[in-house]
Write a protein that holds these residues in place. Structure first.
Motif, PDB file in Angstrom:
ATOM      1  N   GLU A   1       0.801  -1.218   0.000  1.00 25.55           N
ATOM      2  CA  GLU A   1       0.000   0.000   0.000  1.00 25.55           C
ATOM      3  C   GLU A   1       0.837   1.272   0.000  1.00 25.55           C
ATOM      4  O   GLU A   1       0.296   2.375  -0.136  1.00 25.55           O
ATOM      5  CB  GLU A   1      -0.941   0.022   1.215  1.00 25.55           C
ATOM      6  N   GLU A   2       2.151   1.158   0.127  1.00 23.11           N
ATOM      7  CA  GLU A   2       2.993   2.342   0.090  1.00 23.11           C
ATOM      8  C   GLU A   2       3.071   2.893  -1.337  1.00 23.11           C
ATOM      9  O   GLU A   2       2.809   2.183  -2.311  1.00 23.11           O
ATOM     10  CB  GLU A   2       4.390   2.021   0.623  1.00 23.11           C
ATOM     11  N   THR A   3       3.444   4.169  -1.457  1.00 23.48           N
ATOM     12  CA  THR A   3       3.479   4.786  -2.783  1.00 23.48           C
ATOM     13  C   THR A   3       4.745   4.378  -3.540  1.00 23.48           C
ATOM     14  O   THR A   3       5.766   4.032  -2.934  1.00 23.48           O
ATOM     15  CB  THR A   3       3.439   6.320  -2.686  1.00 23.48           C
ATOM     16  N   ALA A   4       4.651   4.454  -4.850  1.00 22.47           N
ATOM     17  CA  ALA A   4       5.805   4.144  -5.683  1.00 22.47           C
ATOM     18  C   ALA A   4       6.942   5.110  -5.402  1.00 22.47           C
ATOM     19  O   ALA A   4       8.116   4.738  -5.450  1.00 22.47           O
ATOM     20  CB  ALA A   4       5.404   4.201  -7.161  1.00 22.47           C
ATOM     21  N   ALA A   5       6.604   6.369  -5.098  1.00 20.10           N
ATOM     22  CA  ALA A   5       7.640   7.356  -4.787  1.00 20.10           C
ATOM     23  C   ALA A   5       8.401   6.962  -3.524  1.00 20.10           C
ATOM     24  O   ALA A   5       9.624   7.097  -3.451  1.00 20.10           O
ATOM     25  CB  ALA A   5       7.014   8.733  -4.627  1.00 20.10           C
ATOM     26  N   ASP A   6       7.681   6.461  -2.521  1.00 22.17           N
ATOM     27  CA  ASP A   6       8.343   6.010  -1.293  1.00 22.17           C
ATOM     28  C   ASP A   6       9.292   4.843  -1.590  1.00 22.17           C
ATOM     29  O   ASP A   6      10.401   4.776  -1.047  1.00 22.17           O
ATOM     30  CB  ASP A   6       7.303   5.569  -0.257  1.00 22.17           C
ATOM     31  N   ALA A   7       8.839   3.916  -2.436  1.00 18.42           N
ATOM     32  CA  ALA A   7       9.682   2.767  -2.790  1.00 18.42           C
ATOM     33  C   ALA A   7      10.927   3.229  -3.545  1.00 18.42           C
ATOM     34  O   ALA A   7      12.033   2.713  -3.321  1.00 18.42           O
ATOM     35  CB  ALA A   7       8.888   1.777  -3.636  1.00 18.42           C
ATOM     36  N   ALA A   8      10.764   4.191  -4.434  1.00 20.89           N
ATOM     37  CA  ALA A   8      11.908   4.704  -5.195  1.00 20.89           C
ATOM     38  C   ALA A   8      12.931   5.355  -4.264  1.00 20.89           C
ATOM     39  O   ALA A   8      14.139   5.156  -4.425  1.00 20.89           O
ATOM     40  CB  ALA A   8      11.427   5.705  -6.248  1.00 20.89           C
TER      41      ALA A   8
END
Length: 226
Positions: free
Chosen positions: A93-100
């Protein structure tokens, strides 16, 4: 506005190994599937580590078939012996930006995606995350116009011209209030696919000065004896 989540980009069919998987078998899997690493799972599918090409190369012995320890032949290592642990993971559920940001900060190419109980549900790679910057200019323009200008800010149609080239958004026009300008810029910058924003938007009225005057007046009434 909806931000892209890790769940929207991840691959849910993941090549994984157990702690007891042999060194050679891991190397074969990496070559067979053309991947740079695999998560290591326990008996309950929880991610306990990750084995990467770097981990394997660091433990490779001089001979192709023999591993040596202090000059004597030893058992070939397993996933549990060469893996990097604890594993760096991300929630679906985390954002793609957070993963990046997490990948950049930790210097890794892929992240196992886990549920609330740390069980593997997918994997996301740098290549997957790049997809959020590959949105067509026409789609970005549509979202700026409809989601930001019309829905979020209530700007009349045609008041602001929106041009998008290679993900760079140019805004030109006029909104009603000056306080809308930073909000407009922030909302557009956070749209997936936007690389940069150039804004030439002005405002008809400066409501920031009146708001500042009102706050100053309130402070004066609070401290002045009447």
């Amino acid at each position: 506005m909806k931000h892209i989540r890790v769940a929207d980009l991840m691959t849910d069919e993941v090549v994984s190994v157990a702690p007891g998987t042999a060194f050679k078998d891991i190397a074969k899997l990496l070559a067979q599937y053309d991947i740079s690493g695999v998560p290591v799972l326990d008996d309950e599918d929880r991610v306990v580590g990750v084995v990467s090409q770097t981990d394997l190369l660091a433990r490779a012995a001089p001979g192709p078939d023999t591993f040596r320890l202090n000059g004597t032949e030893a058992e070939p290592p397993t996933a549990g012996g060469v893996m990097s642990a604890p594993a760096v993971t991300v929630r679906a559920e985390e954002t793609a930006a957070d993963a990046a940001r997490l990948m950049t900060r930790r210097g890794i190419e892929r992240l196992p995606v886990v549920d609330v109980e740390d069980r593997l549900v997918g994997i996301v790679t740098r290549r997957d995350l790049l997809r959020m910057f590959l949105r067509p200019d026409s789609e970005i323009r549509r979202r700026v116009t409809s989601e930001v200008l019309t829905e979020a800010l209530g700007v009349p149609t045609g008041a602001v011209d929106v041009h998008v080239v290679d993900g760079i958004v140019t805004l030109d026009g006029r909104v009603e209030r000056r306080s809308q300008l930073p909000v407009l810029l922030r909302l557009v910058e956070h749209l997936e696919g936007v690389v940069a924003v150039a804004s030439r938007v002005t405002a008809r009225t400066d409501d920031t000065e009146s708001a500042h005057a009102a706050r100053a007046g309130a402070r004066a009434r609070h401290v002045m004896p009447w």
